[in-house]
Design an enzyme around this catalytic site. Structure first.
Site, mmCIF file in Angstrom:
data_model
loop_
_atom_site.group_PDB
_atom_site.id
_atom_site.type_symbol
_atom_site.label_atom_id
_atom_site.label_comp_id
_atom_site.label_asym_id
_atom_site.label_seq_id
_atom_site.Cartn_x
_atom_site.Cartn_y
_atom_site.Cartn_z
ATOM 1 N N ASN A 117 -10.056 6.576 11.151
ATOM 2 C CA ASN A 117 -11.514 6.608 11.079
ATOM 3 C C ASN A 117 -12.101 8.012 11.113
ATOM 4 O O ASN A 117 -13.295 8.182 11.362
ATOM 5 C CB ASN A 117 -12.098 5.771 12.216
ATOM 6 N N ILE A 170 -16.717 11.165 11.127
ATOM 7 C CA ILE A 170 -16.284 10.003 11.899
ATOM 8 C C ILE A 170 -16.938 8.744 11.349
ATOM 9 O O ILE A 170 -18.159 8.703 11.141
ATOM 10 C CB ILE A 170 -16.642 10.160 13.392
ATOM 11 N N CYS A 171 -16.124 7.713 11.148
ATOM 12 C CA CYS A 171 -16.638 6.424 10.705
ATOM 13 C C CYS A 171 -16.463 5.418 11.832
ATOM 14 O O CYS A 171 -15.346 5.014 12.160
ATOM 15 C CB CYS A 171 -15.893 5.949 9.453
ATOM 16 N N VAL A 172 -17.572 5.035 12.456
ATOM 17 C CA VAL A 172 -17.546 4.034 13.518
ATOM 18 C C VAL A 172 -18.838 3.230 13.423
ATOM 19 O O VAL A 172 -19.906 3.774 13.101
ATOM 20 C CB VAL A 172 -17.386 4.703 14.907
ATOM 21 N N LYS A 181 -23.354 3.497 12.522
ATOM 22 C CA LYS A 181 -23.843 2.936 11.263
ATOM 23 C C LYS A 181 -24.670 1.679 11.543
ATOM 24 O O LYS A 181 -25.723 1.734 12.149
ATOM 25 C CB LYS A 181 -22.669 2.644 10.322
#
Length: 231
Positions: free
Chosen positions: A89, A96-98, A102
Protein backbone atom coordinates in the site's frame (compact mmCIF):
# COMPACT_ATOMS: atom_id res chain seq x y z
CA UNK A 1 6.78 30.45 5.01
CA UNK A 2 6.99 27.95 2.16
CA UNK A 3 5.38 28.84 -1.15
CA UNK A 4 3.22 25.68 -1.20
CA UNK A 5 2.01 26.09 2.38
CA UNK A 6 -1.74 25.87 2.98
CA UNK A 7 -1.65 27.91 6.19
CA UNK A 8 -3.05 30.97 4.43
CA UNK A 9 -5.81 28.89 2.82
CA UNK A 10 -7.19 27.39 6.03
CA UNK A 11 -9.77 29.31 8.10
CA UNK A 12 -8.49 30.62 11.46
CA UNK A 13 -10.72 28.30 13.51
CA UNK A 14 -9.39 25.25 11.59
CA UNK A 15 -5.80 26.42 12.14
CA UNK A 16 -6.47 26.70 15.87
CA UNK A 17 -7.81 23.13 15.94
CA UNK A 18 -4.79 21.87 13.99
CA UNK A 19 -2.34 23.68 16.30
CA UNK A 20 -4.12 22.23 19.33
CA UNK A 21 -4.09 18.65 18.04
CA UNK A 22 -0.47 18.81 16.85
CA UNK A 23 0.64 20.19 20.23
CA UNK A 24 -1.21 17.36 21.99
CA UNK A 25 0.37 14.78 19.66
CA UNK A 26 3.85 16.15 20.29
CA UNK A 27 3.32 16.09 24.05
CA UNK A 28 1.58 12.71 24.17
CA UNK A 29 2.13 10.77 20.92
CA UNK A 30 0.68 7.31 20.22
CA UNK A 31 2.94 4.42 21.24
CA UNK A 32 5.78 3.87 18.78
CA UNK A 33 5.17 7.17 16.98
CA UNK A 34 7.02 10.48 17.24
CA UNK A 35 5.66 13.77 15.92
CA UNK A 36 7.90 16.62 14.75
CA UNK A 37 5.85 19.81 14.39
CA UNK A 38 7.10 22.53 12.07
CA UNK A 39 6.98 26.09 13.37
CA UNK A 40 7.06 27.36 9.78
CA UNK A 41 4.23 25.28 8.35
CA UNK A 42 1.71 23.51 10.57
CA UNK A 43 0.02 22.01 7.48
CA UNK A 44 2.97 19.66 6.89
CA UNK A 45 3.58 17.27 9.76
CA UNK A 46 6.66 15.06 9.92
CA UNK A 47 6.48 11.86 11.94
CA UNK A 48 8.47 8.69 12.62
CA UNK A 49 6.83 5.28 13.10
CA UNK A 50 8.51 2.26 14.69
CA UNK A 51 8.11 -0.94 12.71
CA UNK A 52 5.69 -3.17 14.68
CA UNK A 53 7.02 -6.38 16.24
CA UNK A 54 6.13 -9.56 14.39
CA UNK A 55 6.35 -7.86 10.99
CA UNK A 56 9.18 -7.58 8.42
CA UNK A 57 9.44 -3.93 9.51
CA UNK A 58 10.32 -4.66 13.16
CA UNK A 59 13.42 -2.84 14.37
CA UNK A 60 13.12 -0.12 11.74
CA UNK A 61 12.01 3.49 12.05
CA UNK A 62 10.05 4.89 9.13
CA UNK A 63 9.91 8.63 8.47
CA UNK A 64 6.65 9.94 7.11
CA UNK A 65 4.90 13.22 6.40
CA UNK A 66 1.27 14.26 6.38
CA UNK A 67 0.17 17.17 4.22
CA UNK A 68 -3.06 18.99 5.12
CA UNK A 69 -4.72 20.46 2.05
CA UNK A 70 -6.68 23.71 1.82
CA UNK A 71 -9.97 21.80 2.28
CA UNK A 72 -8.91 19.97 5.46
CA UNK A 73 -10.71 18.58 7.46
CA UNK A 74 -13.44 18.08 4.88
CA UNK A 75 -10.80 16.35 2.73
CA UNK A 76 -8.32 13.89 4.31
CA UNK A 77 -4.60 14.68 4.52
CA UNK A 78 -2.17 13.06 2.11
CA UNK A 79 0.44 10.70 3.55
CA UNK A 80 3.92 9.92 2.23
CA UNK A 81 6.65 7.61 3.50
CA UNK A 82 10.02 9.34 3.33
CA UNK A 83 11.83 6.12 4.27
CA UNK A 84 11.89 3.58 1.46
CA UNK A 85 9.67 0.59 2.26
CA UNK A 86 8.50 -2.56 0.44
CA UNK A 87 4.78 -2.61 1.17
CA UNK A 88 1.70 -3.24 -1.02
CA UNK A 89 0.00 0.00 0.00
CA UNK A 90 2.99 2.31 -0.43
CA UNK A 91 3.89 3.51 -3.92
CA UNK A 92 7.38 3.93 -5.34
CA UNK A 93 7.32 7.64 -4.50
CA UNK A 94 6.19 6.98 -0.93
CA UNK A 95 2.49 7.73 -1.44
CA UNK A 96 0.18 5.84 0.91
CA UNK A 97 -3.05 4.14 -0.11
CA UNK A 98 -5.35 3.49 2.85
CA UNK A 99 -9.13 3.74 3.03
CA UNK A 100 -9.11 6.21 5.92
CA UNK A 101 -7.31 8.66 3.64
CA UNK A 102 -9.94 8.11 0.97
CA UNK A 103 -13.56 6.97 1.08
CA UNK A 104 -13.66 6.15 4.83
CA UNK A 105 -12.49 9.60 5.89
CA UNK A 106 -14.61 11.68 8.29
CA UNK A 107 -13.76 15.21 9.34
CA UNK A 108 -13.97 14.35 13.04
CA UNK A 109 -11.37 11.54 12.86
CA UNK A 110 -8.35 13.79 13.26
CA UNK A 111 -4.60 13.37 12.75
CA UNK A 112 -4.05 10.89 15.61
CA UNK A 113 -6.46 8.45 13.98
CA UNK A 114 -4.60 8.76 10.68
CA UNK A 115 -1.24 7.97 12.30
CA UNK A 116 -2.64 4.93 14.12
CA UNK A 117 -4.27 3.66 10.93
CA UNK A 118 -1.00 3.93 8.98
CA UNK A 119 0.84 2.07 11.75
CA UNK A 120 -1.83 -0.67 11.61
CA UNK A 121 -1.26 -0.85 7.86
CA UNK A 122 2.27 -2.05 8.58
CA UNK A 123 0.74 -4.96 10.53
CA UNK A 124 -2.13 -5.73 8.15
CA UNK A 125 -1.33 -4.81 4.54
CA UNK A 126 -4.22 -4.68 2.10
CA UNK A 127 -3.23 -6.29 -1.23
CA UNK A 128 -6.64 -5.45 -2.71
CA UNK A 129 -5.70 -1.74 -2.99
CA UNK A 130 -2.03 -2.17 -3.82
CA UNK A 131 0.07 0.70 -5.15
CA UNK A 132 3.11 -1.59 -5.27
CA UNK A 133 1.73 -4.43 -7.38
CA UNK A 134 4.78 -6.65 -6.96
CA UNK A 135 4.55 -6.44 -3.16
CA UNK A 136 0.81 -7.13 -3.33
CA UNK A 137 1.32 -10.19 -5.56
CA UNK A 138 4.08 -11.62 -3.36
CA UNK A 139 2.00 -11.06 -0.23
CA UNK A 140 -0.74 -13.27 -1.72
CA UNK A 141 1.35 -15.85 -3.60
CA UNK A 142 4.71 -16.14 -1.81
CA UNK A 143 4.72 -14.63 1.67
CA UNK A 144 8.24 -15.87 2.45
CA UNK A 145 9.62 -13.92 -0.52
CA UNK A 146 7.53 -10.87 0.38
CA UNK A 147 8.81 -11.00 3.97
CA UNK A 148 12.41 -11.39 2.78
CA UNK A 149 12.17 -8.38 0.44
CA UNK A 150 10.42 -6.21 3.01
CA UNK A 151 12.96 -7.18 5.67
CA UNK A 152 15.90 -6.41 3.37
CA UNK A 153 14.67 -2.89 2.62
CA UNK A 154 13.97 -2.34 6.32
CA UNK A 155 17.55 -3.29 7.20
CA UNK A 156 18.98 -1.08 4.45
CA UNK A 157 16.84 2.04 4.83
CA UNK A 158 15.15 2.02 8.24
CA UNK A 159 17.85 0.78 10.60
CA UNK A 160 21.12 2.28 11.84
CA UNK A 161 22.11 5.41 13.85
CA UNK A 162 19.56 7.57 12.11
CA UNK A 163 16.78 5.07 12.69
CA UNK A 164 16.21 5.54 16.43
CA UNK A 165 13.21 7.57 17.49
CA UNK A 166 14.44 10.93 18.77
CA UNK A 167 12.80 13.38 21.08
CA UNK A 168 11.46 16.32 19.04
CA UNK A 169 13.20 18.67 21.51
CA UNK A 170 16.61 17.07 20.99
CA UNK A 171 18.99 19.56 19.45
CA UNK A 172 22.14 18.93 17.42
CA UNK A 173 25.04 17.40 19.28
CA UNK A 174 28.22 19.48 19.71
CA UNK A 175 30.87 18.79 17.12
CA UNK A 176 33.92 16.79 18.11
CA UNK A 177 37.46 17.41 16.90
CA UNK A 178 38.17 14.31 14.90
CA UNK A 179 41.45 15.20 13.24
CA UNK A 180 43.43 16.91 16.01
CA UNK A 181 44.59 14.60 18.83
CA UNK A 182 45.61 17.62 20.96
CA UNK A 183 42.01 18.96 20.88
CA UNK A 184 40.62 15.55 21.82
CA UNK A 185 43.06 15.09 24.71
CA UNK A 186 42.81 18.64 26.02
CA UNK A 187 45.36 21.45 26.51
CA UNK A 188 47.16 19.73 29.39
CA UNK A 189 48.17 16.69 27.34
CA UNK A 190 51.85 16.39 26.52
CA UNK A 191 52.70 16.51 22.80
CA UNK A 192 53.36 13.08 21.34
CA UNK A 193 56.71 14.01 19.71
CA UNK A 194 58.05 15.34 23.04
CA UNK A 195 57.06 12.13 24.79
CA UNK A 196 58.89 10.12 22.17
CA UNK A 197 61.88 12.44 22.47
CA UNK A 198 62.06 11.95 26.24
CA UNK A 199 62.07 8.20 25.72
CA UNK A 200 64.92 8.47 23.22
CA UNK A 201 66.94 10.69 25.59
CA UNK A 202 66.41 8.22 28.43
CA UNK A 203 67.63 5.36 26.25
CA UNK A 204 70.68 7.40 25.21
CA UNK A 205 71.52 8.23 28.85
CA UNK A 206 71.26 4.55 29.83
CA UNK A 207 73.50 3.57 26.92
CA UNK A 208 76.16 6.18 27.89
CA UNK A 209 76.04 5.04 31.52
CA UNK A 210 76.59 1.41 30.50
CA UNK A 211 79.49 2.38 28.24
CA UNK A 212 81.15 4.34 31.06
CA UNK A 213 80.81 1.40 33.46
CA UNK A 214 82.35 -0.97 30.91
CA UNK A 215 85.33 1.40 30.43
CA UNK A 216 86.01 1.53 34.18
CA UNK A 217 85.86 -2.27 34.47
CA UNK A 218 88.24 -2.66 31.54
CA UNK A 219 90.71 -0.20 33.03
CA UNK A 220 90.71 -2.10 36.35
CA UNK A 221 91.48 -5.37 34.52
CA UNK A 222 94.42 -3.77 32.66
CA UNK A 223 95.85 -2.31 35.90
CA UNK A 224 95.55 -5.75 37.54
CA UNK A 225 97.47 -7.42 34.66
CA UNK A 226 100.27 -4.85 34.84
CA UNK A 227 100.58 -5.37 38.60
CA UNK A 228 100.88 -9.16 38.13
CA UNK A 229 103.62 -8.76 35.51
CA UNK A 230 105.66 -6.71 37.96
CA UNK A 231 105.68 -9.58 40.50
Amino acid sequence: MKMNSNVENLPPHILRLVYKEVAALAADPPEGIKVYPSEEDITELHTAIEGPEGTPFAGGVFRMRLVLGKDFPAVPPKGYFLTKIFHPNVGHKGEICVNVLKRDWKAELGIRHVLLTIKCLLIHPNPESALNEEAGRLLLEDYAEYESRARLLTEIHAMGPSGALQDPNDGPQPKKHAGDPMKRAGPSAAPVPAALGNGANAASTTSNSNSSTNNIAGKKKADKKRALRRL
